[in-house]
Write a protein that holds these residues in place. Structure first.
Motif, PDB file in Angstrom:
ATOM      1  N   LYS A 177      61.789  28.429  89.656  1.00  0.00           N
ATOM      2  CA  LYS A 177      60.640  27.608  90.054  1.00  0.00           C
ATOM      3  C   LYS A 177      59.307  28.304  89.826  1.00  0.00           C
ATOM      4  N   LEU A 178      59.303  29.657  89.843  1.00  0.00           N
ATOM      5  CA  LEU A 178      58.027  30.371  89.839  1.00  0.00           C
ATOM      6  C   LEU A 178      57.751  31.177  88.577  1.00  0.00           C
ATOM      7  N   GLU A 179      58.791  31.668  87.917  1.00  0.00           N
ATOM      8  CA  GLU A 179      58.593  32.534  86.759  1.00  0.00           C
ATOM      9  C   GLU A 179      58.370  31.721  85.487  1.00  0.00           C
ATOM     10  N   GLU A 180      57.528  32.213  84.607  1.00  0.00           N
ATOM     11  CA  GLU A 180      57.364  31.574  83.306  1.00  0.00           C
ATOM     12  C   GLU A 180      58.648  31.703  82.488  1.00  0.00           C
ATOM     13  N   ASN A 181      59.295  32.851  82.577  1.00  0.00           N
ATOM     14  CA  ASN A 181      60.566  33.082  81.896  1.00  0.00           C
ATOM     15  C   ASN A 181      61.542  33.666  82.920  1.00  0.00           C
ATOM     16  N   PRO A 182      62.325  32.816  83.599  1.00  0.00           N
ATOM     17  CA  PRO A 182      63.192  33.294  84.676  1.00  0.00           C
ATOM     18  C   PRO A 182      64.185  34.373  84.252  1.00  0.00           C
ATOM     19  N   SER A 183      64.598  34.379  82.968  1.00  0.00           N
ATOM     20  CA  SER A 183      65.554  35.383  82.511  1.00  0.00           C
ATOM     21  C   SER A 183      64.916  36.756  82.332  1.00  0.00           C
TER      22      SER A 183
ATOM     23  N   GLY B  53      67.027  45.996  96.889  1.00  0.00           N
ATOM     24  CA  GLY B  53      66.302  44.843  97.403  1.00  0.00           C
ATOM     25  C   GLY B  53      65.412  44.223  96.343  1.00  0.00           C
ATOM     26  N   TYR B  54      64.308  43.624  96.796  1.00  0.00           N
ATOM     27  CA  TYR B  54      63.430  42.870  95.910  1.00  0.00           C
ATOM     28  C   TYR B  54      61.974  43.180  96.223  1.00  0.00           C
ATOM     29  N   ARG B  55      61.140  42.940  95.238  1.00  0.00           N
ATOM     30  CA  ARG B  55      59.705  43.084  95.452  1.00  0.00           C
ATOM     31  C   ARG B  55      58.953  41.978  94.708  1.00  0.00           C
ATOM     32  N   LEU B  56      57.809  41.599  95.271  1.00  0.00           N
ATOM     33  CA  LEU B  56      56.896  40.669  94.602  1.00  0.00           C
ATOM     34  C   LEU B  56      55.857  41.506  93.895  1.00  0.00           C
TER      35      LEU B  56
ATOM     36  N   PRO C 262      62.108  38.141  84.496  1.00  0.00           N
ATOM     37  CA  PRO C 262      61.122  37.988  85.574  1.00  0.00           C
ATOM     38  C   PRO C 262      60.065  39.091  85.564  1.00  0.00           C
ATOM     39  N   ARG C 263      58.846  38.681  85.831  1.00  0.00           N
ATOM     40  CA  ARG C 263      57.735  39.631  85.953  1.00  0.00           C
ATOM     41  C   ARG C 263      57.128  39.593  87.353  1.00  0.00           C
ATOM     42  N   LEU C 264      57.485  38.572  88.117  1.00  0.00           N
ATOM     43  CA  LEU C 264      56.908  38.383  89.443  1.00  0.00           C
ATOM     44  C   LEU C 264      57.882  38.812  90.544  1.00  0.00           C
ATOM     45  N   LEU C 265      59.093  38.302  90.504  1.00  0.00           N
ATOM     46  CA  LEU C 265      60.112  38.586  91.515  1.00  0.00           C
ATOM     47  C   LEU C 265      61.111  39.574  90.927  1.00  0.00           C
ATOM     48  N   LEU C 266      60.961  40.838  91.293  1.00  0.00           N
ATOM     49  CA  LEU C 266      61.725  41.900  90.665  1.00  0.00           C
ATOM     50  C   LEU C 266      62.868  42.369  91.561  1.00  0.00           C
ATOM     51  N   THR C 267      63.975  42.741  90.912  1.00  0.00           N
ATOM     52  CA  THR C 267      65.144  43.246  91.614  1.00  0.00           C
ATOM     53  C   THR C 267      65.205  44.756  91.494  1.00  0.00           C
ATOM     54  N   GLU C 268      65.447  45.433  92.609  1.00  0.00           N
ATOM     55  CA  GLU C 268      65.794  46.848  92.610  1.00  0.00           C
ATOM     56  C   GLU C 268      67.292  46.891  92.867  1.00  0.00           C
TER      57      GLU C 268
ATOM     58  N   LEU D 266      69.623  32.549  95.893  1.00  0.00           N
ATOM     59  CA  LEU D 266      68.294  32.090  96.284  1.00  0.00           C
ATOM     60  C   LEU D 266      67.219  32.659  95.365  1.00  0.00           C
ATOM     61  N   MET D 267      67.315  33.955  95.048  1.00  0.00           N
ATOM     62  CA  MET D 267      66.303  34.563  94.186  1.00  0.00           C
ATOM     63  C   MET D 267      66.338  33.949  92.788  1.00  0.00           C
ATOM     64  N   SER D 268      67.533  33.620  92.302  1.00  0.00           N
ATOM     65  CA  SER D 268      67.634  32.971  91.003  1.00  0.00           C
ATOM     66  C   SER D 268      66.922  31.623  91.012  1.00  0.00           C
ATOM     67  N   LYS D 269      67.079  30.883  92.086  1.00  0.00           N
ATOM     68  CA  LYS D 269      66.427  29.571  92.192  1.00  0.00           C
ATOM     69  C   LYS D 269      64.911  29.729  92.333  1.00  0.00           C
TER      70      LYS D 269
END
Length: 231
Positions: A207-213, A225-228, A215-221, A200-203
């Protein structure tokens, strides 16, 4: 007004279709049967549909192809029902936007539990922080109205994608643990299914990141977990 959840069943096996219609009907759901992909396509978009039960082997096409073409055209949840047991088929279905995958033969009680869980997860995020609006560049996340826009154009998100994003957006910059997201978005029976969340986070990033590979918006720890993170 019809307040019963509407479930679309796409299944060409008459015996299974009638079994589902009876079992779901007893639970109080409105059930509409379709024997082909063409038939269900003619009924879509159906904004009142809450859930689609989709067989993969249909007389006029493959359910995976339908997911590939049509998934973004409906906000209803999709549970795949299939006799195909290969892991590749399951992963492909989830990658293409299915919310769950149930192998045939299945137990009616398990199916009903999966249906209830999916519908609960569509109930919306409640009791969270006060709504607001977040923006970065041309991307706007309207938490109050649960919508996302880029350059003024609304971005289509599935129900689970939107729910996950809203959880993160109500706590910008803060870590939201994997188990919390799985509990809230999928339900307590999915606490160990972290692959659902990764997909889900990859999808969402696509849709939201300028460069999905990168990411600067949806970050993984990793492992946590994850943070916006607003840049």
């Amino acid at each position: 007004m019809n307040l019963r959840p509407r479930i679309l069943v796409v299944e060409d096996d008459t015996h299974i279709a009638r079994l589902l219609q009876t079992a779901l009907g007893v639970e109080g759901y409105e059930v509409i049967l379709f024997g082909t992909l063409a038939a269900v396509n003619a009924a879509l978009p159906d904004p009142s549909a809450s859930l689609i039960l989709l067989d993969l082997g249909l007389p006029d096409g493959d359910g995976l192809d339908w997911l590939r073409r049509q998934r973004n055209g409906t906000s209803a949840g999709v549970i795949v029902l299939s006799a195909r047991g290969a892991e590749d088929d399951k992963v492909t279905a989830l990658d293409l936007g299915a919310d769950d995958y149930i192998g045939k033969p299945f137990g009616v009680n398990e199916l009903l539990a999966r249906v209830r869980a999916n519908l609960r997860r569509q109930g919306g995020v409640q009791n969270l922080a006060t709504a607001t609006t977040l923006a970065t560049g041309d991307l706007v996340i309207d938490v109050e109205h649960e919508a996302v826009y880029r350059a003024g154009e609304k971005i289509h998100l599935t129900a689970k994608e939107l729910k996950t994003l809203m959880i993160l957006a109500r706590a910008p910059g803060k870590l939201v643990k994997q188990r919390e997201l799985l509990q809230t978005v999928w339900g307590p029976e999915y606490l160990d299914d972290t692959h659902y969340l990764r997909i889900l986070m990859s999808k969402l990033r696509a849709k939201l990141e300028e460069n999905p590979s990168e990411p600067r918006l949806l970050l993984t720890e990793p492992g946590l977990g994850y943070r916006l993170q607003l840049p």
